[in-house]
Design a protein around this motif. Structure first.
Motif, PDB file in Angstrom:
ATOM      1  N   VAL A  33     -28.982  30.405   8.510  1.00 32.56           N
ATOM      2  CA  VAL A  33     -29.339  30.744   9.941  1.00 32.56           C
ATOM      3  C   VAL A  33     -28.288  31.199  10.757  1.00 32.56           C
ATOM      4  CG1 VAL A  33     -30.526  29.879  11.933  1.00 32.56           C
ATOM      5  CG2 VAL A  33     -31.507  29.226   9.922  1.00 32.56           C
ATOM      6  N   ALA A  34     -27.084  30.560  10.557  1.00 36.63           N
ATOM      7  CA  ALA A  34     -25.942  30.921  11.276  1.00 36.63           C
ATOM      8  C   ALA A  34     -25.560  32.385  10.654  1.00 36.63           C
ATOM      9  CB  ALA A  34     -24.691  30.012  11.276  1.00 36.63           C
ATOM     10  N   TRP A  35     -25.598  32.543   9.499  1.00 37.89           N
ATOM     11  CA  TRP A  35     -25.166  33.807   9.136  1.00 37.89           C
ATOM     12  C   TRP A  35     -25.986  35.146   9.860  1.00 37.89           C
ATOM     13  CZ3 TRP A  35     -26.956  35.741   3.714  1.00 37.89           C
ATOM     14  CH2 TRP A  35     -26.528  37.255   3.379  1.00 37.89           C
ATOM     15  N   ILE A  36     -27.578  34.705   9.624  1.00 38.49           N
ATOM     16  CA  ILE A  36     -28.297  35.568  10.181  1.00 38.49           C
ATOM     17  C   ILE A  36     -28.140  36.029  11.809  1.00 38.49           C
ATOM     18  CG2 ILE A  36     -30.857  36.120  10.820  1.00 38.49           C
ATOM     19  CD1 ILE A  36     -31.545  34.557   8.382  1.00 38.49           C
ATOM     20  N   LYS A  37     -27.681  35.075  12.396  1.00 40.76           N
ATOM     21  CA  LYS A  37     -27.356  35.102  14.017  1.00 40.76           C
ATOM     22  C   LYS A  37     -25.976  35.649  14.258  1.00 40.76           C
ATOM     23  CE  LYS A  37     -31.159  33.252  15.429  1.00 40.76           C
ATOM     24  NZ  LYS A  37     -32.148  34.008  16.109  1.00 40.76           N
ATOM     25  N   GLY A  38     -25.426  36.038  12.782  1.00 37.33           N
ATOM     26  CA  GLY A  38     -23.984  36.798  13.188  1.00 37.33           C
ATOM     27  C   GLY A  38     -22.774  36.047  12.650  1.00 37.33           C
ATOM     28  N   GLY A  39     -22.958  35.086  11.828  1.00 33.54           N
ATOM     29  CA  GLY A  39     -21.955  34.262  11.466  1.00 33.54           C
ATOM     30  C   GLY A  39     -21.040  34.949  10.328  1.00 33.54           C
ATOM     31  N   GLY A  40     -21.634  35.778   9.623  1.00 27.19           N
ATOM     32  CA  GLY A  40     -20.994  36.466   8.524  1.00 27.19           C
ATOM     33  C   GLY A  40     -21.449  36.021   7.442  1.00 27.19           C
ATOM     34  N   PRO A  41     -21.256  36.748   6.185  1.00 26.87           N
ATOM     35  CA  PRO A  41     -21.720  36.391   4.729  1.00 26.87           C
ATOM     36  C   PRO A  41     -20.604  35.373   4.150  1.00 26.87           C
ATOM     37  CG  PRO A  41     -20.733  38.441   4.517  1.00 26.87           C
ATOM     38  CD  PRO A  41     -20.713  38.091   6.168  1.00 26.87           C
ATOM     39  N   THR A  42     -19.566  35.078   4.597  1.00 24.46           N
ATOM     40  CA  THR A  42     -18.323  34.422   3.909  1.00 24.46           C
ATOM     41  C   THR A  42     -18.997  32.766   4.022  1.00 24.46           C
ATOM     42  OG1 THR A  42     -17.017  35.876   4.530  1.00 24.46           O
ATOM     43  CG2 THR A  42     -16.134  33.721   3.530  1.00 24.46           C
ATOM     44  N   ILE A  43     -19.314  32.494   5.277  1.00 26.63           N
ATOM     45  CA  ILE A  43     -19.623  31.014   5.293  1.00 26.63           C
ATOM     46  C   ILE A  43     -20.972  30.628   4.412  1.00 26.63           C
ATOM     47  CG2 ILE A  43     -18.696  30.763   7.397  1.00 26.63           C
ATOM     48  CD1 ILE A  43     -21.245  31.077   8.829  1.00 26.63           C
ATOM     49  N   TRP A  44     -21.791  31.823   4.147  1.00 26.51           N
ATOM     50  CA  TRP A  44     -23.021  31.536   3.339  1.00 26.51           C
ATOM     51  C   TRP A  44     -22.590  31.457   1.856  1.00 26.51           C
ATOM     52  CZ3 TRP A  44     -25.498  34.436  -0.429  1.00 26.51           C
ATOM     53  CH2 TRP A  44     -26.761  33.766  -0.898  1.00 26.51           C
ATOM     54  N   LEU A  45     -21.599  32.180   1.564  1.00 30.72           N
ATOM     55  CA  LEU A  45     -21.105  32.026   0.168  1.00 30.72           C
ATOM     56  C   LEU A  45     -20.435  30.968  -0.154  1.00 30.72           C
ATOM     57  CD1 LEU A  45     -19.670  35.749  -0.524  1.00 30.72           C
ATOM     58  CD2 LEU A  45     -21.762  34.772  -1.476  1.00 30.72           C
ATOM     59  N   LEU A  84     -21.084  21.392  17.936  1.00 29.20           N
ATOM     60  CA  LEU A  84     -20.902  21.270  19.282  1.00 29.20           C
ATOM     61  C   LEU A  84     -20.446  22.949  19.746  1.00 29.20           C
ATOM     62  CD1 LEU A  84     -18.777  18.176  19.796  1.00 29.20           C
ATOM     63  CD2 LEU A  84     -21.038  18.597  20.612  1.00 29.20           C
ATOM     64  N   GLU A  85     -19.664  23.616  18.869  1.00 28.75           N
ATOM     65  CA  GLU A  85     -19.399  24.657  19.534  1.00 28.75           C
ATOM     66  C   GLU A  85     -20.502  25.885  19.221  1.00 28.75           C
ATOM     67  OE1 GLU A  85     -16.558  28.407  17.558  1.00 28.75           O
ATOM     68  OE2 GLU A  85     -16.178  26.562  16.819  1.00 28.75           O
ATOM     69  N   LEU A  86     -21.378  25.815  18.479  1.00 30.20           N
ATOM     70  CA  LEU A  86     -22.476  26.768  18.290  1.00 30.20           C
ATOM     71  C   LEU A  86     -23.546  26.173  19.276  1.00 30.20           C
ATOM     72  CD1 LEU A  86     -22.741  26.761  14.297  1.00 30.20           C
ATOM     73  CD2 LEU A  86     -22.089  28.527  15.758  1.00 30.20           C
ATOM     74  N   THR A 103     -23.772  28.680  22.118  1.00 35.59           N
ATOM     75  CA  THR A 103     -23.874  30.124  21.841  1.00 35.59           C
ATOM     76  C   THR A 103     -25.412  30.383  21.507  1.00 35.59           C
ATOM     77  OG1 THR A 103     -23.138  29.938  19.728  1.00 35.59           O
ATOM     78  CG2 THR A 103     -21.608  30.649  21.648  1.00 35.59           C
ATOM     79  N   ASN A 104     -25.793  29.360  20.537  1.00 29.60           N
ATOM     80  CA  ASN A 104     -27.215  29.173  19.917  1.00 29.60           C
ATOM     81  C   ASN A 104     -27.486  28.006  19.812  1.00 29.60           C
ATOM     82  OD1 ASN A 104     -29.239  29.693  17.946  1.00 29.60           O
ATOM     83  ND2 ASN A 104     -28.677  31.810  17.931  1.00 29.60           N
ATOM     84  N   ALA A 105     -28.774  27.788  20.504  1.00 24.35           N
ATOM     85  CA  ALA A 105     -29.177  26.373  20.629  1.00 24.35           C
ATOM     86  C   ALA A 105     -29.748  25.805  19.219  1.00 24.35           C
ATOM     87  CB  ALA A 105     -30.028  26.074  21.653  1.00 24.35           C
ATOM     88  N   VAL A 106     -30.547  26.836  18.559  1.00 25.59           N
ATOM     89  CA  VAL A 106     -31.289  26.571  17.304  1.00 25.59           C
ATOM     90  C   VAL A 106     -30.424  26.194  16.252  1.00 25.59           C
ATOM     91  CG1 VAL A 106     -32.694  27.390  15.603  1.00 25.59           C
ATOM     92  CG2 VAL A 106     -33.085  28.026  18.101  1.00 25.59           C
ATOM     93  N   TYR A 121     -26.960  22.257  12.735  1.00 24.20           N
ATOM     94  CA  TYR A 121     -25.767  21.742  12.274  1.00 24.20           C
ATOM     95  C   TYR A 121     -25.735  20.205  12.868  1.00 24.20           C
ATOM     96  CZ  TYR A 121     -23.255  25.876  10.758  1.00 24.20           C
ATOM     97  OH  TYR A 121     -22.731  27.113  10.038  1.00 24.20           O
ATOM     98  N   PHE A 122     -26.166  19.841  13.947  1.00 20.39           N
ATOM     99  CA  PHE A 122     -26.172  18.246  14.217  1.00 20.39           C
ATOM    100  C   PHE A 122     -26.910  17.696  13.468  1.00 20.39           C
ATOM    101  CE2 PHE A 122     -24.752  19.256  18.851  1.00 20.39           C
ATOM    102  CZ  PHE A 122     -23.881  18.219  18.647  1.00 20.39           C
ATOM    103  N   ILE A 123     -28.204  18.229  12.933  1.00 18.22           N
ATOM    104  CA  ILE A 123     -29.067  17.384  11.703  1.00 18.22           C
ATOM    105  C   ILE A 123     -28.335  17.176  10.523  1.00 18.22           C
ATOM    106  CG2 ILE A 123     -31.177  17.537  10.441  1.00 18.22           C
ATOM    107  CD1 ILE A 123     -32.508  18.951  12.704  1.00 18.22           C
ATOM    108  N   GLY A 124     -27.560  18.423  10.005  1.00 17.91           N
ATOM    109  CA  GLY A 124     -26.667  18.396   8.860  1.00 17.91           C
ATOM    110  C   GLY A 124     -25.453  17.331   8.844  1.00 17.91           C
ATOM    111  N   ALA A 125     -24.952  17.195   9.967  1.00 20.21           N
ATOM    112  CA  ALA A 125     -24.041  16.229  10.340  1.00 20.21           C
ATOM    113  C   ALA A 125     -24.597  15.085  10.296  1.00 20.21           C
ATOM    114  CB  ALA A 125     -23.162  16.790  11.717  1.00 20.21           C
ATOM    115  N   GLY A 126     -25.740  14.708  10.962  1.00 20.75           N
ATOM    116  CA  GLY A 126     -26.331  13.328  10.633  1.00 20.75           C
ATOM    117  C   GLY A 126     -26.534  12.958   9.225  1.00 20.75           C
TER     118      GLY A 126
END
Length: 284
Positions: free
Chosen positions: A142-154, A224-226, A229-232, A237-242
């Motif tokens: 989802v972060a990649w789709i919102k403009g995070g870049g393909p590197t983090i997805w790989l 916290l950073e995201l 910029t993008n609440a969703v 990310y907060f759920i994943g951190a939990g």
């Protein structure tokens, strides 16, 4: 002269042996006609087709050959089992999961009852790691789709395809075999790699900006950073951190319990002796 009537109450004298032709014959229609007797030939024989002596002999030889083949296979199987038992190699049949067996897993029948609880919780942490890394892929996608870049997805894909099999081979299977065979060296292998597993889960829960600004892992810092910029994406990310936090806490409980059993059963000294013996044998 009047006619004298006969007495109706008088007994009639009849001769039972007399040929009374005045009685009409009985009608044949009121009786069943007997069936004609069937002819029976006592000298007749029934022909039963029997195999010839040659066919019987051939079938006997075929059955004997099959029996000899089964005996040979049984002896071969027994010889292999004895050889495997001497070398200490255990054949593990894949039986889990039921719908598509990938690994051998049978805690109720192979693990001692006093270690089953620890083994079940350790297996839960393995499945928890699978869930954490899958959720990590979803959030990073989802972060990649919102403009995070393909590197983090790989990177999230690499974490999954290397982390899940690596966790099973490096620390879960050694713990399973250590619990089953009470091997001190297997316990040592588990401790070594499980420490790295705990460190990774703790690192992923925080996800400091070390690798690709930390956004390849669903930790608290990138959440916290995201979130600004993008609440969703931030909530994902907060759920994943939990999830990673819960995984880390379970990991700490497991290693504490295993270490308490390891020290209490005297396996620490045994591991040192086995390591020293193994080193000496390799040197010789």
């Amino acid at each position: 002269m009047a006619r004298q009537d006969s007495n109706p109450f008088a007994d009639e004298e009849t001769n039972p042996f007399a040929d009374n032709t005045s009685v009409p014959p009985a009608s044949n229609s009121s009786y069943l006609k007997p069936l004609p007797p069937e002819p029976h030939d006592r000298g007749a024989t029934v022909d039963i087709p029997l195999d010839s002596e040659k066919d019987l002999r051939a079938k006997e030889m075929e059955l004997q050959a099959k029996e000899n083949e089964l005996n040979r296979k049984e002896q071969e199987l027994k010889r292999r089992e004895d050889a495997i038992a001497k070398t200490g190699v255990v054949i593990e049949e894949k039986n889990w999961p039921d719908f598509f067996p990938l690994i051998h897993h049978d805690i109720p029948n192979e693990i001692p009852i006093h270690l089953q609880k620890i083994q079940y919780v350790a297996f839960t942490t393995l499945l928890g790691l699978v869930g954490c890394l899958l959720w990590n892929i979803v959030a990073v996608t989802v972060a990649w789709i919102k403009g995070g870049g393909p590197t983090i997805w790989l990177m999230s894909i690499i974490y999954f395809i290397s982390g899940v099999p690596g966790a099973y081979v490096l620390w879960y299977r050694p713990l399973y075999r250590a619990s089953r065979t009470d091997s001190a060296l297997k316990f040592g292998t588990f401790f070594l790699f499980y420490v790295f597993h705990i460190a990774f889960c703790g690192f992923a829960a925080v996800a400091p900006p070390v690798i690709f600004e930390g956004k390849s892992l669903t930790g608290f810092l990138p959440a916290l950073e995201l979130l600004t910029t993008n609440a969703v994406v931030g909530i994902l990310y907060f759920i994943g951190a939990g999830f990673f936090c819960i995984e880390t806490l379970l990991n700490i409980w497991v290693i504490q319990q295993v270490y308490a059993y390891f020290r209490g059963s005297g396996k620490a000294a045994q591991m040192k002796r086995e390591a020293a013996t193994s080193t000496l044998m390799r040197a010789l």
